[in-house]
Scaffold this motif. Structure first.
Motif, PDB file in Angstrom:
ATOM      1  N   SER A 190      27.952  28.181  49.069  1.00 26.06           N
ATOM      2  CA  SER A 190      27.666  26.858  48.510  1.00 26.06           C
ATOM      3  C   SER A 190      26.169  26.589  48.392  1.00 26.06           C
ATOM      4  CB  SER A 190      28.296  25.768  49.392  1.00 26.06           C
ATOM      5  OG  SER A 190      29.656  26.041  49.638  1.00 26.06           O
ATOM      6  N   ILE A 191      25.367  27.387  49.080  1.00 23.02           N
ATOM      7  CA  ILE A 191      23.913  27.191  49.073  1.00 23.02           C
ATOM      8  C   ILE A 191      23.272  28.252  48.189  1.00 23.02           C
ATOM      9  CG2 ILE A 191      21.834  27.176  50.528  1.00 23.02           C
ATOM     10  CD1 ILE A 191      23.636  26.043  52.751  1.00 23.02           C
ATOM     11  N   ASN A 192      22.308  27.804  47.367  1.00 23.26           N
ATOM     12  CA  ASN A 192      21.672  28.640  46.336  1.00 23.26           C
ATOM     13  C   ASN A 192      22.671  29.057  45.258  1.00 23.26           C
ATOM     14  OD1 ASN A 192      19.132  28.558  47.643  1.00 23.26           O
ATOM     15  ND2 ASN A 192      19.761  30.235  48.998  1.00 23.26           N
ATOM     16  N   HIS A 193      23.680  28.206  45.059  1.00 23.45           N
ATOM     17  CA  HIS A 193      24.668  28.430  44.003  1.00 23.45           C
ATOM     18  C   HIS A 193      24.942  27.106  43.286  1.00 23.45           C
ATOM     19  CE1 HIS A 193      25.523  31.898  46.637  1.00 23.45           C
ATOM     20  NE2 HIS A 193      25.918  32.501  45.526  1.00 23.45           N
ATOM     21  N   ASN A 194      25.341  27.203  42.020  1.00 25.12           N
ATOM     22  CA  ASN A 194      25.820  26.023  41.304  1.00 25.12           C
ATOM     23  C   ASN A 194      27.170  25.623  41.880  1.00 25.12           C
ATOM     24  OD1 ASN A 194      23.710  25.691  39.293  1.00 25.12           O
ATOM     25  ND2 ASN A 194      24.482  27.588  38.368  1.00 25.12           N
ATOM     26  N   VAL A 195      27.338  24.348  42.177  1.00 21.80           N
ATOM     27  CA  VAL A 195      28.592  23.880  42.772  1.00 21.80           C
ATOM     28  C   VAL A 195      29.032  22.576  42.126  1.00 21.80           C
ATOM     29  CG1 VAL A 195      28.213  24.995  45.003  1.00 21.80           C
ATOM     30  CG2 VAL A 195      27.381  22.666  44.627  1.00 21.80           C
ATOM     31  N   VAL A 196      30.337  22.341  42.239  1.00 24.83           N
ATOM     32  CA  VAL A 196      30.908  21.052  41.855  1.00 24.83           C
ATOM     33  C   VAL A 196      31.544  20.474  43.111  1.00 24.83           C
ATOM     34  CG1 VAL A 196      32.591  19.846  40.427  1.00 24.83           C
ATOM     35  CG2 VAL A 196      31.371  21.835  39.500  1.00 24.83           C
TER      36      VAL A 196
ATOM     37  N   ASN B 277      33.606  17.364  44.880  1.00 26.60           N
ATOM     38  CA  ASN B 277      34.462  16.204  44.676  1.00 26.60           C
ATOM     39  C   ASN B 277      34.256  15.246  45.845  1.00 26.60           C
ATOM     40  OD1 ASN B 277      36.633  14.371  44.443  1.00 26.60           O
ATOM     41  ND2 ASN B 277      37.883  15.893  43.400  1.00 26.60           N
ATOM     42  N   VAL B 278      33.649  14.101  45.554  1.00 27.12           N
ATOM     43  CA  VAL B 278      33.389  13.093  46.583  1.00 27.12           C
ATOM     44  C   VAL B 278      34.233  11.860  46.260  1.00 27.12           C
ATOM     45  CG1 VAL B 278      31.653  11.685  47.746  1.00 27.12           C
ATOM     46  CG2 VAL B 278      31.029  13.953  46.861  1.00 27.12           C
ATOM     47  N   ASN B 279      35.359  11.745  46.968  1.00 28.17           N
ATOM     48  CA  ASN B 279      36.272  10.613  46.751  1.00 28.17           C
ATOM     49  C   ASN B 279      36.656  10.456  45.283  1.00 28.17           C
ATOM     50  OD1 ASN B 279      36.288   9.835  49.493  1.00 28.17           O
ATOM     51  ND2 ASN B 279      34.366   8.719  49.228  1.00 28.17           N
ATOM     52  N   GLY B 280      36.953  11.593  44.630  1.00 20.86           N
ATOM     53  CA  GLY B 280      37.386  11.558  43.236  1.00 20.86           C
ATOM     54  C   GLY B 280      36.249  11.585  42.233  1.00 20.86           C
ATOM     55  N   ASN B 281      35.026  11.469  42.714  1.00 20.66           N
ATOM     56  CA  ASN B 281      33.850  11.501  41.836  1.00 20.66           C
ATOM     57  C   ASN B 281      33.225  12.895  41.896  1.00 20.66           C
ATOM     58  OD1 ASN B 281      31.643  10.844  40.245  1.00 20.66           O
ATOM     59  ND2 ASN B 281      30.527   9.866  41.933  1.00 20.66           N
ATOM     60  N   LYS B 282      33.211  13.618  40.779  1.00 21.19           N
ATOM     61  CA  LYS B 282      32.694  14.988  40.754  1.00 21.19           C
ATOM     62  C   LYS B 282      31.190  14.986  40.532  1.00 21.19           C
ATOM     63  CE  LYS B 282      36.964  17.269  39.354  1.00 21.19           C
ATOM     64  NZ  LYS B 282      37.595  18.257  38.438  1.00 21.19           N
ATOM     65  N   LYS B 283      30.500  15.677  41.441  1.00 25.41           N
ATOM     66  CA  LYS B 283      29.049  15.792  41.350  1.00 25.41           C
ATOM     67  C   LYS B 283      28.685  17.258  41.147  1.00 25.41           C
ATOM     68  CE  LYS B 283      28.341  11.858  44.496  1.00 25.41           C
ATOM     69  NZ  LYS B 283      27.498  10.997  43.655  1.00 25.41           N
ATOM     70  N   CYS B 284      27.849  17.531  40.155  1.00 27.14           N
ATOM     71  CA  CYS B 284      27.447  18.904  39.834  1.00 27.14           C
ATOM     72  C   CYS B 284      25.984  19.107  40.216  1.00 27.14           C
ATOM     73  CB  CYS B 284      27.621  19.186  38.344  1.00 27.14           C
ATOM     74  SG  CYS B 284      29.296  18.920  37.732  1.00 27.14           S
ATOM     75  N   GLY B 285      25.661  20.328  40.604  1.00 27.01           N
ATOM     76  CA  GLY B 285      24.278  20.643  40.919  1.00 27.01           C
ATOM     77  C   GLY B 285      24.161  21.967  41.630  1.00 27.01           C
ATOM     78  N   VAL B 286      23.024  22.170  42.267  1.00 30.85           N
ATOM     79  CA  VAL B 286      22.768  23.394  43.034  1.00 30.85           C
ATOM     80  C   VAL B 286      22.664  23.022  44.511  1.00 30.85           C
ATOM     81  CG1 VAL B 286      21.193  25.321  43.432  1.00 30.85           C
ATOM     82  CG2 VAL B 286      21.530  24.453  41.108  1.00 30.85           C
ATOM     83  N   GLY B 287      23.427  23.708  45.338  1.00 27.40           N
ATOM     84  CA  GLY B 287      23.289  23.499  46.774  1.00 27.40           C
ATOM     85  C   GLY B 287      22.013  24.158  47.242  1.00 27.40           C
ATOM     86  N   VAL B 288      21.036  23.364  47.650  1.00 28.68           N
ATOM     87  CA  VAL B 288      19.718  23.922  47.973  1.00 28.68           C
ATOM     88  C   VAL B 288      19.481  24.040  49.476  1.00 28.68           C
ATOM     89  CG1 VAL B 288      18.630  23.218  45.822  1.00 28.68           C
ATOM     90  CG2 VAL B 288      18.668  21.626  47.756  1.00 28.68           C
ATOM     91  N   GLY B 289      20.436  23.608  50.291  1.00 28.32           N
ATOM     92  CA  GLY B 289      20.258  23.741  51.730  1.00 28.32           C
ATOM     93  C   GLY B 289      21.089  22.721  52.478  1.00 28.32           C
ATOM     94  N   LEU B 290      20.812  22.625  53.780  1.00 27.87           N
ATOM     95  CA  LEU B 290      21.480  21.656  54.635  1.00 27.87           C
ATOM     96  C   LEU B 290      20.439  20.724  55.239  1.00 27.87           C
ATOM     97  CD1 LEU B 290      23.946  23.894  56.714  1.00 27.87           C
ATOM     98  CD2 LEU B 290      24.464  22.581  54.652  1.00 27.87           C
ATOM     99  N   SER B 291      20.828  19.477  55.427  1.00 28.68           N
ATOM    100  CA  SER B 291      19.956  18.547  56.136  1.00 28.68           C
ATOM    101  C   SER B 291      20.067  18.820  57.629  1.00 28.68           C
ATOM    102  CB  SER B 291      20.375  17.105  55.844  1.00 28.68           C
ATOM    103  OG  SER B 291      21.591  16.817  56.520  1.00 28.68           O
ATOM    104  N   GLU B 292      19.223  18.151  58.422  1.00 25.38           N
ATOM    105  CA  GLU B 292      19.274  18.364  59.873  1.00 25.38           C
ATOM    106  C   GLU B 292      20.588  17.873  60.471  1.00 25.38           C
ATOM    107  OE1 GLU B 292      16.875  14.278  61.158  1.00 25.38           O
ATOM    108  OE2 GLU B 292      15.908  16.234  61.339  1.00 25.38           O
ATOM    109  N   GLU B 293      21.311  16.998  59.736  1.00 25.49           N
ATOM    110  CA  GLU B 293      22.615  16.536  60.213  1.00 25.49           C
ATOM    111  C   GLU B 293      23.747  17.482  59.819  1.00 25.49           C
ATOM    112  OE1 GLU B 293      20.319  12.808  58.721  1.00 25.49           O
ATOM    113  OE2 GLU B 293      20.788  14.806  57.949  1.00 25.49           O
ATOM    114  N   GLY B 294      23.439  18.462  58.958  1.00 26.77           N
ATOM    115  CA  GLY B 294      24.466  19.371  58.461  1.00 26.77           C
ATOM    116  C   GLY B 294      25.019  18.979  57.110  1.00 26.77           C
ATOM    117  N   TYR B 295      24.462  17.924  56.490  1.00 25.50           N
ATOM    118  CA  TYR B 295      24.916  17.493  55.178  1.00 25.50           C
ATOM    119  C   TYR B 295      24.455  18.496  54.117  1.00 25.50           C
ATOM    120  CZ  TYR B 295      25.316  13.006  57.653  1.00 25.50           C
ATOM    121  OH  TYR B 295      25.613  12.010  58.560  1.00 25.50           O
ATOM    122  N   LEU B 296      25.240  18.633  53.060  1.00 22.97           N
ATOM    123  CA  LEU B 296      24.859  19.513  51.958  1.00 22.97           C
ATOM    124  C   LEU B 296      23.816  18.824  51.089  1.00 22.97           C
ATOM    125  CD1 LEU B 296      25.436  22.147  50.311  1.00 22.97           C
ATOM    126  CD2 LEU B 296      27.078  20.779  48.988  1.00 22.97           C
TER     127      LEU B 296
END
Length: 314
Positions: free
Chosen positions: A269-275, A277-296
């Motif tokens: 999921s990181i350094n790749h194009n991903v889609v 699904n957040v509560n039915g809302n699709k978000k597209c982009g590149v996973g560039v890393g994790l936050s200090e909390e572990g969020y994408l």
């Protein structure tokens, strides 16, 4: 009190050699005929026992029993597990037992009738897989640590499988894939008091030799289907638990930072194009890393968004 059949199996495992019916019978106060009857029951249950003029000998196999598993875990300093033949869900049963046991323990079942994953999704749990829940009482942990524990658990499973195949990847946050198909699911549930995590229940399911329904084979796989060494399930369980406990210990001392690079290296999921699904809302982009909390961290058109909870489409 242990049943006679369990005592016989324990004797055979500990002996690691042939034991005569006479020796077993004398130790347990039963006849050789009674010993032979119990041996036949063990064999009919799938336990691999050699019979010769020397007596009876246990042979390592993929039969998951309290005796074989306890022996593996005790050798690594891990508590004896709670073990049942079949259960609705190991997480459900572990949570039920926790108030009584109130300590670290491992709940294991060879099969689940109602296995579940995140968001109460069905997790197929037929005979031949690893289905377990680790009840872990941390020394000091808060609700905000939960996601990082989930990430570490996925990393531990991936690292163990990586020893046997190169084609292992983690889909954020914690699904483990082999050759592009899901092979492991993880579910974390907690007992929390005033924002302090009293206990966590880590449900881990890994497909080893179990059959996968035809309608799922395009997305789900097992080690057997991928022609990866299908070692005894107690081997995989003990290796995952040993690594996980070491990671928990390091996390208490150093935080999540020491695991970040390893996680990113194994992430699909990181350094790749991903889609996502957040509560039915699709978000597209590149996973560039994790936050200090572990969020994408999802980048789209130069902007970075923290994804706290979502499903990445594969």
């Amino acid at each position: 009190m242990k049943k006679t059949i369990d005592k016989i199996l324990e004797m055979l495992i500990e002996s690691n050699d042939y034991l005569s019916g006479e020796i077993i019978g004398n130790q347990l106060g039963i006849s050789r005929i009674a010993v032979n009857k119990q041996i036949k029951k063990l064999i009919s249950n799938g336990v691999n026992i050699e019979i010769s003029r020397k007596g009876y000998k246990f042979v390592e196999s993929d039969i998951l029993t309290p005796q074989t598993l306890s022996k593996k875990l005790q050798s690594k300093g891990i508590d004896i597990p709670v073990f049942v033949e079949e259960v609705t869900s190991t997480n459900t049963e572990a949570k039920r037992l926790y108030p009584e046991l109130n300590k670290d323990f491992l709940f294991v079942a060879p099969r689940q009738s109602s296995g579940k994953g995140r968001l109460d999704r069905v997790f197929v749990s037929g005979l031949g897989g690893v289905y377990m829940t680790l009840c872990y009482k941390p020394k000091k942990m808060f609700v905000t640590d939960s996601l990082k524990i989930v990430l570490m658990t996925g990393l531990a499973v991936a690292k163990v499988l990586k020893k046997y195949t190169d084609n292992v990847a983690i889909k954020w946050p914690n699904d483990v894939f082999v050759n592009g198909k899901k092979i492991c699911g993880i579910l974390l549930e907690s007992v929390v008091t005033e924002n302090v995590t009293e206990a966590i229940f880590l449900g881990i399911g890994v497909n080893i030799t179990n059959e996968i329904p035809d309608e799922l084979k395009s997305k789900v796989t097992s080690l057997k289907l991928e022609n990866i060494p299908t070692l005894s399930r107690d081997v995989y369980i003990s290796e995952i638990l040993q690594l996980l406990y070491q990671m928990f210990e390091d996390y208490q001392k150093f935080g999540f930072a020491p695991f970040l690079n390893d996680y990113c290296d194994l992430s699909m999921s990181i350094n790749h194009n991903v889609v996502v699904n957040v509560n039915g809302n699709k978000k597209c982009g590149v996973g560039v890393g994790l936050s200090e909390e572990g969020y994408l961290l999802l980048e789209n058109n130069g902007e970075i968004e923290k994804i706290i909870l979502g499903d990445i489409e594969v």
